[in-house]
Motif scaffolding. Structure first.
Motif, mmCIF file in Angstrom:
data_model
loop_
_atom_site.group_PDB
_atom_site.id
_atom_site.type_symbol
_atom_site.label_atom_id
_atom_site.label_comp_id
_atom_site.label_asym_id
_atom_site.label_seq_id
_atom_site.Cartn_x
_atom_site.Cartn_y
_atom_site.Cartn_z
ATOM 1 N N HIS A 89 65.663 46.118 12.343
ATOM 2 C CA HIS A 89 66.446 46.256 13.575
ATOM 3 C C HIS A 89 67.291 47.528 13.527
ATOM 4 N N ASP A 90 67.374 48.214 14.677
ATOM 5 C CA ASP A 90 68.248 49.379 14.791
ATOM 6 C C ASP A 90 69.575 49.010 15.439
ATOM 7 N N GLU A 91 69.647 47.787 15.938
ATOM 8 C CA GLU A 91 70.885 47.319 16.559
ATOM 9 C C GLU A 91 70.949 45.803 16.475
ATOM 10 N N ILE A 92 72.139 45.282 16.651
ATOM 11 C CA ILE A 92 72.350 43.831 16.649
ATOM 12 C C ILE A 92 72.551 43.405 18.095
ATOM 13 N N ASP A 93 71.716 42.504 18.556
ATOM 14 C CA ASP A 93 71.821 41.958 19.905
ATOM 15 C C ASP A 93 72.673 40.690 19.815
ATOM 16 N N VAL A 94 73.931 40.797 20.207
ATOM 17 C CA VAL A 94 74.882 39.695 20.062
ATOM 18 C C VAL A 94 74.410 38.447 20.800
ATOM 19 N N ASP A 95 73.938 38.605 22.029
ATOM 20 C CA ASP A 95 73.491 37.451 22.813
ATOM 21 C C ASP A 95 72.338 36.722 22.128
ATOM 22 N N ALA A 96 71.388 37.469 21.551
ATOM 23 C CA ALA A 96 70.237 36.851 20.883
ATOM 24 C C ALA A 96 70.673 36.061 19.652
ATOM 25 N N ILE A 97 71.672 36.566 18.919
ATOM 26 C CA ILE A 97 72.148 35.852 17.734
ATOM 27 C C ILE A 97 72.783 34.527 18.128
ATOM 28 N N PHE A 98 73.638 34.532 19.143
ATOM 29 C CA PHE A 98 74.278 33.297 19.567
ATOM 30 C C PHE A 98 73.258 32.333 20.171
ATOM 31 N N ALA A 99 72.246 32.849 20.865
ATOM 32 C CA ALA A 99 71.221 31.988 21.467
ATOM 33 C C ALA A 99 70.352 31.332 20.402
ATOM 34 N N ALA A 100 70.201 31.981 19.243
ATOM 35 C CA ALA A 100 69.366 31.435 18.169
ATOM 36 C C ALA A 100 70.084 30.385 17.336
#
Length: 193
Positions: A89-100
């Motif tokens: 990953h080149d970035e952290i997707d905050v929404d995807a982490i919380f959704a997982a």
């Protein structure tokens, strides 16, 4: 270091994640301000600051160091796995982490929708490694680590810039006498005592 266990109470490999340094990323800084009109007032929001958060991730194995056992291979394998996962990953997707999450969660309002740039194993490394491990006490041995820099955004609060002022600049050019240009300025706004 606190020993980690699985559901059966067995000691397991674990990671230690340290936030070791914070620095403003001035390369990503802007001087553009955002303006909003609220009623007859104008509010300006300064550009957000970008801050590089330097994390050090070390591995810990529950295997005690002895002539028969060495925890180093387990720790190195765990660090390699961390580097592979973060390197994808080149970035952290905050929404995807919380959704997982189980159950799925909603990110806090301050970070919802953020995509945080990630730099894995930066070229300059972490220059204060001796100081870092020196703070861990006499019983701690130096360990290898994975260095990660995550850039976060510090949003600024809108500030009142003043009342709304409008200006109209008009040139009047009579058709029968082009040399007699007349200029008028109309300035409107709120006068405060």
């Amino acid at each position: 270091v606190m020993a980690m266990t699985d559901g059966g109470g067995n000691l397991v490999n674990s990671l230690n994640v340290y936030l070791a340094d914070l620095r403003e990323n001035r390369r990503l800084r802007s001087n553009g301000r955002e303006r909003q009109q609220v009623g007859f007032d104008v509010f300006e929001t300064p550009p957000p600051r970008k801050v590089d958060c330097h994390y050090l991730i070390s591995a810990w194995s529950p295997v005690p160091v002895s002539l028969a056992f060495d925890p180093t291979p387990d720790e190195h394998a765990l660090l390699a796995q961390v580097a592979r996962v973060l390197g994808a990953h080149d970035e952290i997707d905050v929404d995807a982490i919380f959704a997982a999450a189980t159950p799925p969660a909603v990110p806090p309002a301050g970070i919802a929708g953020e995509r945080l740039p990630l730099t894995l194993l930066p070229v300059e490394g972490f220059p204060k490694i001796a100081e870092f491990w020196g703070t861990m006490g006499q019983q701690s041995r130096w360990k290898p680590f994975v260095s990660v820099v995550i850039t976060v955004t510090l949003h600024e609060v809108p500030q009142r810039a003043g009342p709304l002022v409008t200006t109209v600049h008009t040139h009047m050019l009579p058709t029968d006498s082009p040399s007699s240009v007349e200029t008028r300025f109309h300035i409107g706004g709120t006068v405060l005592p």
